[in-house]
Write an enzyme that holds these catalytic residues in place. Structure first.
Site, PDB file in Angstrom:
ATOM      1  CE  LYS A  85       0.819  -1.078  20.233  1.00  0.00           C
ATOM      2  NZ  LYS A  85       1.524   0.009  19.506  1.00  0.00           N
ATOM      3  CE  LYS A 128       2.327  -1.031  24.271  1.00  0.00           C
ATOM      4  NZ  LYS A 128       2.844   0.041  23.404  1.00  0.00           N
TER       5      LYS A 128
END
Length: 430
Positions: free
Chosen positions: A298, A351
């Protein structure tokens, strides 16, 4: 009057469509149907076929009632039924140079020569089963539009959410992930509301599981929606995000969600060691079958802006760069992936999605685990904005972006387009 060619044949034509002369260059364009008449010659048991080109007829060649042996005998005797002529080679435009063809043993365009070939050799497929639908929920009864995310709403957990889930299931999307907008009065510096068994997320899980027992529910495990500081972890007075103390809170949050009926808990906080700790906490409480989808890579991205508006979860100070990954880093994703694998993650997530296709491919190549990609709010809103401004074809760009995530190696995609894309795949329009 059209000409009437005559030939001899003793076999029956298969039941085929009438010949459309427009498909064959050189045939007369005013001829659209073929009818067949026959008469029996007693001495030879052959049938003379008279093919009349006319404007009438049903477009089907009539069967002559001959056996296979009679058809084969007629062909062997030289009475071969006629077929449409070989069409001439299409003409090149005036001025095209006359050249010797390139001496190529392989021409990849041959496998792209027609829509049928393109479909036959397509390497990547996408279906509604590949989508996980992120849904925002709040305590209110009405659905509140999210200004920065056209088409998305904070859904009332008892009404609008249930209706949206029903729409998604109707087009094959049976996996969702929940993100709560928590009342300010319930937030504090340690995010205690995150593990309230009667909080918004556990109540919503119980409601959905009661109505749709086979619905697959993913949950977000992080403190930022519940923190008065807006960070994913507990903040020390000098601004440092406390790792191990945060993990302690996350374990309680994950267990609370599992107790409510969550199928997959998804730690998005990026604290070190949280996957192993959550796995141990779930197992200790008897939730061995609850999966963990780790936000493995992320990144500290600027693409998250619309999401933070949706949940009102912007950090009250500073940024998240001390726990989320540097967008400039590639190899570091492998370190995170290896740790999450070793600690018991079931799914690895990257992400954002489209700007990080290289990371998706890296994890796909290096890990046997399923790979998830999150097409985040900024990606969604850019496509929506481009479509509204008529700068792009929204639907085509949407589907291309999702296919690219699949091609890069994502098994599942968290996308706000889940309902819209699944509807397109089903051949429907909202």
């Amino acid at each position: 009057m059209a000409t009437t060619p005559i030939f001899n044949a003793s076999c029956s034509f298969p039941s085929t469509r009438g010949i459309d002369c427009k498909n064959y260059i050189g045939l007369r364009s005013n001829v659209s149907k073929v009818s067949i008449a026959s008469s029996r010659i007693a001495t030879s048991q052959r049938r003379n076929l008279v093919v009349r080109a006319s404007e009438s007829g049903n477009g089907h060649a009539k069967k002559l009632g001959m056996s296979d042996a009679e058809c084969e005998a007629a062909v062997a005797a030289g009475n071969v039924p006629e077929a449409p002529p070989v069409p001439p080679k299409p003409a090149a435009p005036v001025g095209t140079p006359i050249i010797q063809p390139l001496n190529l043993s392989r021409r990849p365009r041959r496998n792209r020569a027609s829509p049928v070939a393109i479909a036959a050799f397509q390497e990547t497929d996408i279906s509604p089963a590949n989508f996980v639908y992120p849904l925002f929920i709040h305590e209110g009864e009405e659905d509140t539009p999210i200004g920065a995310m056209p088409g998305c709403y904070r859904l009332g957990w008892r009404h609008g959410l249930v209706q949206e889930v029903a729409k998604a299931r109707a087009v094959g999307v049976n996996s969702i992930v929940l993100f709560p907008k928590v009342p300010e009065a319930l937030k504090n510096s340690t995010g205690d509301e995150a593990y309230n068994d009667n909080g918004l997320v556990p109540r919503t899980i119980r409601l959905l599981k009661d109505k749709y027992p086979d619905l697959v529910i993913y949950t977000d495990v992080a403190l930022d929606p519940y923190s008065s500081d807006g960070h994913d972890g507990i903040v020390r007075e000098d601004g440092v995000i406390m790792n191990d103390e945060t993990v302690h809170q996350l374990c309680k949050q994950a267990v609370s969600q599992a107790r409510a009926g969550a199928d997959v808990v998804s730690p998005s906080d990026m604290m070190d060691g949280r996957v192993g700790a959550i796995r141990a906490a779930l197992d200790a409480e008897g939730f061995q079958n609850v999966s963990i989808m780790s936000y493995t890579a992320k990144y500290a991205s600027s693409f998250y802006g619309p999401f933070r508006e949706a949940l009102d979860s912007n950090p009250r100070f500073g940024d998240k760069k001390t726990y989320q990954m540097n967008p400039a880093n590639y190899r570091e994703a492998l370190i995170e992936a290896r740790e999450d694998e070793a600690e018991g993650a079931d799914i690895l997530l990257v992400k954002p999605g489209l700007p990080y296709l290289d990371i998706i491919r890296l994890l796909r190549d290096k890990s046997p685990l399923p790979i998830a990609a999150y097409q985040v709010s900024g990606e969604y809103s850019m496509i929506k904005a481009g479509g509204v401004l008529k700068m792009i074809d929204e639907e085509k760009v949407m589907m291309e972006s999702l296919m690219c995530l699949r091609r890069a190696g994502a098994d599942i995609i968290l996308t706000y387009f889940a309902l819209q894309a699944a509807t397109c795949l089903c051949g429907e329009k909202r």
